[in-house]
Enzyme design. Structure first.
Site: not given
Ligand code: RRO
Length: 314
Positions: A44, A68, A132, A169, A275-276
């Site tokens: 993370k 999310n 993010c 990224k 991921g998901t």
């Molecule tokens: O922590 C998040 O809310 C988050 C991050 Br850092 C990211 O890079 N991508 C995402 O979907 N959630």
């Protein structure tokens, strides 16, 4: 032979990785499979200080995937290097830490602290999360601006030894992802990870209010796979045409099966993150590896890198 080299002379036994965020420090997934069996474990995103993240609820399911709005919850870099990284090293994981910051100096500080870690030998690269979608102010998404992206990448690159490749990224929420990719590579990125989540929103029609505490959130899962395929293809094409220096691309976005992984490879990726899919099947990364390996064998490829060479030879 599924091995692959993404730079820095670290030969990975296979191209499968976790996607950042879906398994904070690896302990959750290690109950289901040996995280040392992955090509690399991606953490993370870690920032300088501990963070509690955004208001709840922070996850919502939709027919096309998951949203999310975690908001960069995490232990902070000091706890990460004291506890999480040594644990990952103790189970034999090759680690690709994901780092984040709210300023370019914060990114540099986190990278420097990583380098000083006693478990740094387990690190095979650093993924710089400039994308993010859940930062307080969308204006702070570095990956929307080539100059801001370049500044972060150049500063992080300076903090790390040459044999530690830096991966940027990228966000799919930009007009021209090739412009951001070019800025990152020219600033010193040794590779690219594509893509982060796509900004979305879900409304609870009973309450007539947004479902997520953070209002908007990042969409991941099956719905964004075609977006990932498009983004990876566009950037690989720009490399092919000489508009971006050629570097490896780590593909991520809605991969649930070996065939999905192969689709991202055919678009231009040399490694794959899952991921998901781990939320329904915690062993998904190692299952996808098995499925990809079987699929390549059935197509007559002896080496993963042979398939990559054929797929990218356009
Ligand atoms: O922590 C998040 O809310 C988050 C991050 Br850092 C990211 O890079 N991508 C995402 O979907 N959630």
């Amino acid at each position: 032979d599924m091995s692959v080299d993404l730079g820095g002379g670290h030969r990975l036994p296979n191209p499968l990785m976790t996607a950042s965020g879906c398994a904070a420090n690896g302990k959750e997934l290690h109950r289901f499979f040996d995280v040392g069996d992955l090509g690399a474990f991606v953490t993370k995103s870690v920032m300088a200080d501990p963070r509690s993240g955004r208001g709840t609820p922070r996850m919502a399911e939709t027919p096309s995937g998951m949203l999310n709005s975690i908001g960069l919850q995490g232990p902070g870099i000091d706890a990460f290097v004291d506890e999480d990284l040594p644990w990952l090293q103790s189970v034999g994981a090759r680690v690709l830490p994901s780092i984040a910051g709210s300023s370019s100096t914060e990114y540099a500080h986190v990278a420097a602290a990583l380098r000083a870690s006693r478990a740094f030998d387990s690190v095979i690269g650093v993924e710089v999360n400039i994308s993010c979608p859940n930062v307080a102010n969308r204006g702070l998404v570095f990956a929307c601006d080539p100059l801001a992206s370049a500044k972060v990448i150049a500063l992080v690159r300076e903090q790390l030894p040459r044999d530690i490749p830096v991966f940027a990224k990228l966000s799919p929420d930009v007009t021209d992802i090739t412009a951001i990719a070019a800025a990152c590579v020219k600033a010193g990125a040794d590779g690219l990870t594509m893509i982060n989540t796509l900004l979305g929103m879900v409304i609870d029609t009973d309450r007539l209010r947004p479902q997520l505490g953070g209002v908007t959130g990042g969409l991941s899962g099956p719905g964004i796979r075609p977006v990932a395929v498009r983004a990876i293809w566009q950037v690989r094409q720009a490399m092919f045409e000489g508009r971006i220096p050629t570097v490896p691309i780590i593909g991520v976005g809605g991969v649930r099966t070996g065939r999905d992984a192969l689709e991202l490879v055919a678009a231009g990726a040399s490694a794959i993150q899952v991921g998901t899919a781990v939320f329904n099947d915690p062993s998904a990364p190692v299952r996808v590896l098995r499925e990809l390996s079987d699929l390549l064998a059935a197509k007559g490829f002896e080496r993963f890198t042979d398939a990559v060479a054929v797929a990218h030879g356009r």
